[in-house]
Design a protein around this motif. Structure first.
Motif, PDB file in Angstrom:
ATOM      1  N   UNK A  29     -27.810  -5.008 -32.655  1.00 47.01           N
ATOM      2  CA  UNK A  29     -26.983  -5.744 -31.701  1.00 47.01           C
ATOM      3  C   UNK A  29     -25.674  -4.975 -31.548  1.00 47.01           C
ATOM      4  N   UNK A  30     -25.685  -3.916 -30.717  1.00 47.36           N
ATOM      5  CA  UNK A  30     -24.508  -3.062 -30.592  1.00 47.36           C
ATOM      6  C   UNK A  30     -23.250  -3.806 -30.157  1.00 47.36           C
ATOM      7  N   UNK A  31     -23.373  -4.769 -29.299  1.00 50.10           N
ATOM      8  CA  UNK A  31     -22.187  -5.492 -28.826  1.00 50.10           C
ATOM      9  C   UNK A  31     -21.531  -6.283 -29.953  1.00 50.10           C
ATOM     10  N   UNK A  37     -16.204  -4.526 -35.497  1.00 50.91           N
ATOM     11  CA  UNK A  37     -15.270  -3.436 -35.784  1.00 50.91           C
ATOM     12  C   UNK A  37     -13.898  -3.748 -35.200  1.00 50.91           C
ATOM     13  N   UNK A  38     -13.877  -4.283 -33.989  1.00 51.45           N
ATOM     14  CA  UNK A  38     -12.609  -4.642 -33.343  1.00 51.45           C
ATOM     15  C   UNK A  38     -11.880  -5.711 -34.155  1.00 51.45           C
ATOM     16  N   UNK A  39     -12.597  -6.752 -34.550  1.00 50.90           N
ATOM     17  CA  UNK A  39     -12.003  -7.838 -35.339  1.00 50.90           C
ATOM     18  C   UNK A  39     -11.486  -7.335 -36.686  1.00 50.90           C
ATOM     19  N   UNK A  40     -12.119  -6.306 -37.223  1.00 51.00           N
ATOM     20  CA  UNK A  40     -11.706  -5.754 -38.516  1.00 51.00           C
ATOM     21  C   UNK A  40     -10.479  -4.851 -38.377  1.00 51.00           C
ATOM     22  N   UNK A  41     -10.050  -4.603 -37.138  1.00 51.24           N
ATOM     23  CA  UNK A  41      -8.868  -3.789 -36.922  1.00 51.24           C
ATOM     24  C   UNK A  41      -9.149  -2.307 -36.773  1.00 51.24           C
ATOM     25  N   UNK A  42     -10.404  -1.941 -36.543  1.00 50.90           N
ATOM     26  CA  UNK A  42     -10.743  -0.529 -36.378  1.00 50.90           C
ATOM     27  C   UNK A  42     -10.074   0.001 -35.112  1.00 50.90           C
ATOM     28  N   UNK A  43      -9.353   1.120 -35.242  1.00 47.87           N
ATOM     29  CA  UNK A  43      -8.592   1.673 -34.114  1.00 47.87           C
ATOM     30  C   UNK A  43      -8.932   3.140 -33.864  1.00 47.87           C
ATOM     31  N   UNK A  44     -10.174   3.527 -34.111  1.00 47.48           N
ATOM     32  CA  UNK A  44     -10.598   4.882 -33.805  1.00 47.48           C
ATOM     33  C   UNK A  44     -10.422   5.898 -34.911  1.00 47.48           C
ATOM     34  N   UNK A  57     -34.322  10.838 -48.499  1.00 47.15           N
ATOM     35  CA  UNK A  57     -34.194   9.468 -47.991  1.00 47.15           C
ATOM     36  C   UNK A  57     -32.760   9.152 -47.577  1.00 47.15           C
ATOM     37  N   UNK A  58     -31.809   9.547 -48.400  1.00 44.95           N
ATOM     38  CA  UNK A  58     -30.399   9.272 -48.075  1.00 44.95           C
ATOM     39  C   UNK A  58     -29.893  10.178 -46.960  1.00 44.95           C
ATOM     40  N   UNK A  59     -30.409  11.392 -46.886  1.00 38.77           N
ATOM     41  CA  UNK A  59     -30.057  12.294 -45.792  1.00 38.77           C
ATOM     42  C   UNK A  59     -30.456  11.656 -44.466  1.00 38.77           C
ATOM     43  N   UNK A  60     -31.687  11.168 -44.389  1.00 38.05           N
ATOM     44  CA  UNK A  60     -32.158  10.519 -43.158  1.00 38.05           C
ATOM     45  C   UNK A  60     -31.338   9.277 -42.840  1.00 38.05           C
ATOM     46  N   UNK A  61     -31.064   8.453 -43.853  1.00 31.18           N
ATOM     47  CA  UNK A  61     -30.278   7.234 -43.643  1.00 31.18           C
ATOM     48  C   UNK A  61     -28.860   7.570 -43.176  1.00 31.18           C
ATOM     49  N   UNK A  62     -28.270   8.617 -43.735  1.00 32.76           N
ATOM     50  CA  UNK A  62     -26.920   9.028 -43.333  1.00 32.76           C
ATOM     51  C   UNK A  62     -26.894   9.461 -41.875  1.00 32.76           C
ATOM     52  N   UNK A  63     -27.896  10.222 -41.470  1.00 28.88           N
ATOM     53  CA  UNK A  63     -27.972  10.672 -40.084  1.00 28.88           C
ATOM     54  C   UNK A  63     -28.154   9.497 -39.132  1.00 28.88           C
ATOM     55  N   UNK A  64     -29.019   8.560 -39.496  1.00 32.60           N
ATOM     56  CA  UNK A  64     -29.217   7.374 -38.653  1.00 32.60           C
ATOM     57  C   UNK A  64     -27.935   6.553 -38.550  1.00 32.60           C
ATOM     58  N   UNK A  65     -27.239   6.394 -39.653  1.00 34.68           N
ATOM     59  CA  UNK A  65     -25.985   5.647 -39.667  1.00 34.68           C
ATOM     60  C   UNK A  65     -24.956   6.304 -38.762  1.00 34.68           C
ATOM     61  N   UNK A  66     -24.823   7.618 -38.858  1.00 37.88           N
ATOM     62  CA  UNK A  66     -23.845   8.333 -38.035  1.00 37.88           C
ATOM     63  C   UNK A  66     -24.130   8.134 -36.555  1.00 37.88           C
ATOM     64  N   UNK A  67     -25.377   8.277 -36.162  1.00 37.26           N
ATOM     65  CA  UNK A  67     -25.742   8.106 -34.751  1.00 37.26           C
ATOM     66  C   UNK A  67     -25.492   6.673 -34.291  1.00 37.26           C
ATOM     67  N   UNK A  68     -25.877   5.702 -35.105  1.00 37.44           N
ATOM     68  CA  UNK A  68     -25.688   4.292 -34.735  1.00 37.44           C
ATOM     69  C   UNK A  68     -24.206   3.970 -34.562  1.00 37.44           C
ATOM     70  N   UNK A  69     -23.373   4.472 -35.468  1.00 39.41           N
ATOM     71  CA  UNK A  69     -21.932   4.219 -35.351  1.00 39.41           C
ATOM     72  C   UNK A  69     -21.347   4.919 -34.129  1.00 39.41           C
ATOM     73  N   UNK A  70     -21.761   6.146 -33.881  1.00 36.32           N
ATOM     74  CA  UNK A  70     -21.266   6.877 -32.714  1.00 36.32           C
ATOM     75  C   UNK A  70     -21.660   6.173 -31.416  1.00 36.32           C
ATOM     76  N   UNK A  71     -22.845   5.591 -31.390  1.00 39.13           N
ATOM     77  CA  UNK A  71     -23.313   4.903 -30.190  1.00 39.13           C
ATOM     78  C   UNK A  71     -22.494   3.661 -29.863  1.00 39.13           C
ATOM     79  N   UNK A  72     -21.825   3.102 -30.853  1.00 42.60           N
ATOM     80  CA  UNK A  72     -20.989   1.926 -30.565  1.00 42.60           C
ATOM     81  C   UNK A  72     -19.510   2.293 -30.497  1.00 42.60           C
TER      82      UNK A  72
END
Length: 95
Positions: A29-31, A37-44, A57-72
């Motif tokens: 649920x990207x929105x 993130x906004x409510x938590x005070x994230x400012x870029x 396993x952690x390499x793959x999870x790290x890459x997925x996490x990075x992409x998911x965060x970048x997409x939002x």
């Protein structure tokens, strides 16, 4: 085609678990994530994700996490390194 496992550890290890994976199975649920993130005070600010490239396993999870965060819209940076370097860097809070 096999169904992807919702467990970070896959389905073939003793750490495998499908406990509390309903959120993953229904999709993201990207929105809501952006709003949280906004409510938590994230400012870029840059978010560095330590990526242990020698632990598959952690390499793959790290890459997925990075992409998911970048997409939002999170300024996520992947920092690939071996586990030994990761352990040293993780202990250094100044970086």
């Amino acid at each position: 085609m096999p169904v992807p496992s919702p467990s970070v550890f896959g389905d073939t290890t003793s750490a495998s678990s499908h406990e509390n994976t309903g959120w993953f199975k229904k999709g993201g649920d990207p929105e809501t994530a952006k709003q949280l993130f906004k409510e938590a005070g994230y400012a870029g600010e840059k978010v560095v994700i330590l990526d242990p490239t020698d632990w598959h396993e952690c390499d793959s999870a790290s890459q997925l996490l990075a992409v998911a965060l970048q997409q939002i819209g999170v300024n996520a940076e992947l920092a690939p390194m071996d586990w030994g370097a990761l352990s040293t860097r993780r202990a250094n809070k100044a970086r």
